[in-house]
Design an enzyme around this catalytic site. Sequence first.
Site, short mmCIF file in Angstrom:
data_model
loop_
_atom_site.label_atom_id
_atom_site.label_comp_id
_atom_site.label_asym_id
_atom_site.label_seq_id
_atom_site.Cartn_x
_atom_site.Cartn_y
_atom_site.Cartn_z
N HIS A 164 -1.42 7.83 7.04
CA HIS A 164 -1.88 6.58 6.36
C HIS A 164 -3.38 6.16 6.75
O HIS A 164 -4.04 5.88 5.76
CB HIS A 164 -0.83 5.62 6.67
CG HIS A 164 -0.92 4.31 6.00
ND1 HIS A 164 -0.86 4.10 4.70
CD2 HIS A 164 -1.20 2.99 6.10
CE1 HIS A 164 -1.16 2.96 4.05
NE2 HIS A 164 -1.16 2.21 5.05
N CYS A 184 0.85 -1.28 -0.11
CA CYS A 184 0.00 -0.04 -0.04
C CYS A 184 0.84 1.14 -0.03
O CYS A 184 0.22 2.53 -0.05
CB CYS A 184 -1.03 -0.10 1.09
SG CYS A 184 -2.26 -1.45 1.14
N HIS A 190 -9.76 2.83 1.30
CA HIS A 190 -8.63 2.32 1.14
C HIS A 190 -8.49 1.91 -0.18
O HIS A 190 -9.17 0.84 -0.71
CB HIS A 190 -8.19 1.36 2.27
CG HIS A 190 -6.65 0.95 2.43
ND1 HIS A 190 -5.90 1.03 1.34
CD2 HIS A 190 -5.92 0.66 3.36
CE1 HIS A 190 -4.64 0.67 1.67
NE2 HIS A 190 -4.67 0.43 2.89
#
Length: 758
Positions: free
Chosen positions: A292, A159, A329
Amino acid sequence: MSFPVVITGMGAVTVFGDGCTALFEALREGESGLHELRGIAVARGKNRSAQIEDPRRTGPWRLSDMAVDAAREALAQAGGPAPGVTGLYVGTTGGDNRALEDRWDDFLAARRALSAGADPQVDDELAEAMVRFPIGVLADVLAHRLGIEGPRYAVTNACASGTTATAMALLALRQGTVDRAVVVGADHLKATSYWGAERAGFVGHDLRPFHADRDGSVLGDGAGALILERAADVAARGGTPLAGLAGWAITCDDNPHAIIPPEDGASNAEAIRLALADAGLSPEDIDYFNAHGTGTPLIDRLETASAKLVFGDRAGQVAISSTKSIVGHLAAASPIIEAIATVYCLTEQWVHPTAKLDRIDPALTLDYVPLRGRPQRIRAAVSNSLGGGGTNAVLAFRPGDSVPAARGDFEPVPDVVVTGTGAVSRLGDGPNALEAAYGPNAAPERTRPYSVLDHIDAAAGYQYLSRSAQLGFGAAAQAMADAGLPVPLPADGPLAGRRVAVVMGTAVGGLSAMAETLCPHLSADPTRITPSMSLDHGPQLAATLVCRAAGVTGPMVTLISGPAAGLQAVEVGRALLAAGACDIVIAGGGDAGDAPTRDAARLLADRQGRAVEEPADSAACVVLERADGARERGAPVRAVVTGCASWSEPQAPGRTDAAAAALTRCLTAVGADGADRPHLSYHVGKGNLSDTGEVKLLASGFRPEALGGALAAGPLLALVAAVARVAVEPGAAAIVSTVAPGGSAAALRLAGPDGGRG
């Protein structure tokens, strides 16, 4: 001073629609775009997603369409004409491989027919799905559809892939490799990623970062794009910078677990400090921290801890918010979307909120901008990304009007030497086994299967992880031993693990084994999926295993640019040394010749009427160091890397027609210093080097066909063989080169320890 770099264009495709305007409106509203999960069986009531439901976003190649549209928006905003060389940097964790996963039953049927000697039923879409299954092919698709020629890289650091790709582009601009960079991050939700992440405990019932009741993340679809240029070039053409990309850093967690990061935030804090130092900023300059912000209990605690470590007493004065709380996400797309959000906040002098944060976890004591955005003076900002497997990647930003348009100096490339090599091939383990690839006779194949337990104790558990990761680790372990590096590396001193980087290349990684494991369960009973079925097969795990075993905490990068990825790993490693990001690089590549990869190669070869080069378990690795540092520590200097280059022509995936033109460009670049002298040729892949006429070449006698289909490892195995040759022949020099489908090529020039002077 290095050249200041700015962002001149941005593009986005999210759950809110196409374009940055739709994204900015959503950030202003501060409302989550999550909705009911569709088209995928629900696990344990976790039925939320950020899927894009636009009817235009359908079909097997929807992700490519999203990525192309995001890039076109960014290019249109940047304007032109484009200066000089344009590089393409793509971050992804899944690419277009969902197309084959969705037709895995058809793929299995074709494989069974092939095995039985029957006629496999392979239609055009299934054939294209096999071609596009290696996720780096997404970069080929983008280049072809956008008409981009120049260096092309595909990055997969979980990610954090988008941030890693952006950092690579920033380095290339500073070093003069490219004059404009197109950076794209793109991923979409698919059944394998949803169920794999859910079984690993990552997916929650809702996405509420920093909330007292948070229980995980929610996945979705998205694509983002940035255009980067040197500020002086933008000023010269009358362009408008949107923001300054001032600094970058990548670190690897100091942690025994292959995937889950440590909660103390120390490695993440180190990445933030390094990014600020690279940008010429101090912690006191930062007013906004784009987190994040996954909504998982551990990550939110980790980021809070890292912010406190970096910002100290003023941590509570730094605004922190999660873009994921609004857009979901989006895996590799998230870092690019978050960079766009950060630029928007810098421009507007306003911070967007963290959605749904109506009750902050009392253990988290910073300013997470709950529910509503607010005006905020922002002198500089950071965007933070974490990737499973240990990556911490950070970008630092300044307002566009604060970036000087002055010209700087390109970062000089130091003398780089090879101090260690390692190899795993179907000929055996170690560089000496490659001697069997010389000469006209068939090379004998290994009699004993490769085992990672020859290189590490069983207690480490590496034998349970993907085969490609095991192979890459084995080659790296050999190379480190050959270079005289201790394992583990010390925490301090000239060989400190924080001053070592690991760059690995792969064509497929463990994704074929992951699909082979997960897809049948998705068809039959997905509740039988276990965490290891997904976590143990990430394509970035070869780099992770090396870092874990060796105690490396410096930059970690995984390239997935097909057969050229191995040589590109050396190229990127050399760039990291030039940037001063490390003192030693462990650069390698590897792929497993597993059943789905072998069968796909055979099916495509039969369909195209050509001979198949069956993929085989393969890996190779070299240790790179600055020449002065290697000699100072008494390391064995085996060869000098005098040039590296990669180039790609815009061509359809799977095609190699244009690779000759790309190869000519690479040979011209790397052979410039020795154009008047002959070089031993180590070429892997299609193409006749005598047709290029750019460099004087001599046959080395090395036969890459003896290696089988070594994929990303093939050119590196040739490099290991070439190092052994030039190390013992005074005055010798060699060119190692390869071509790859999609119109790509890479080349490297190598001289002996005497620099080829004889």
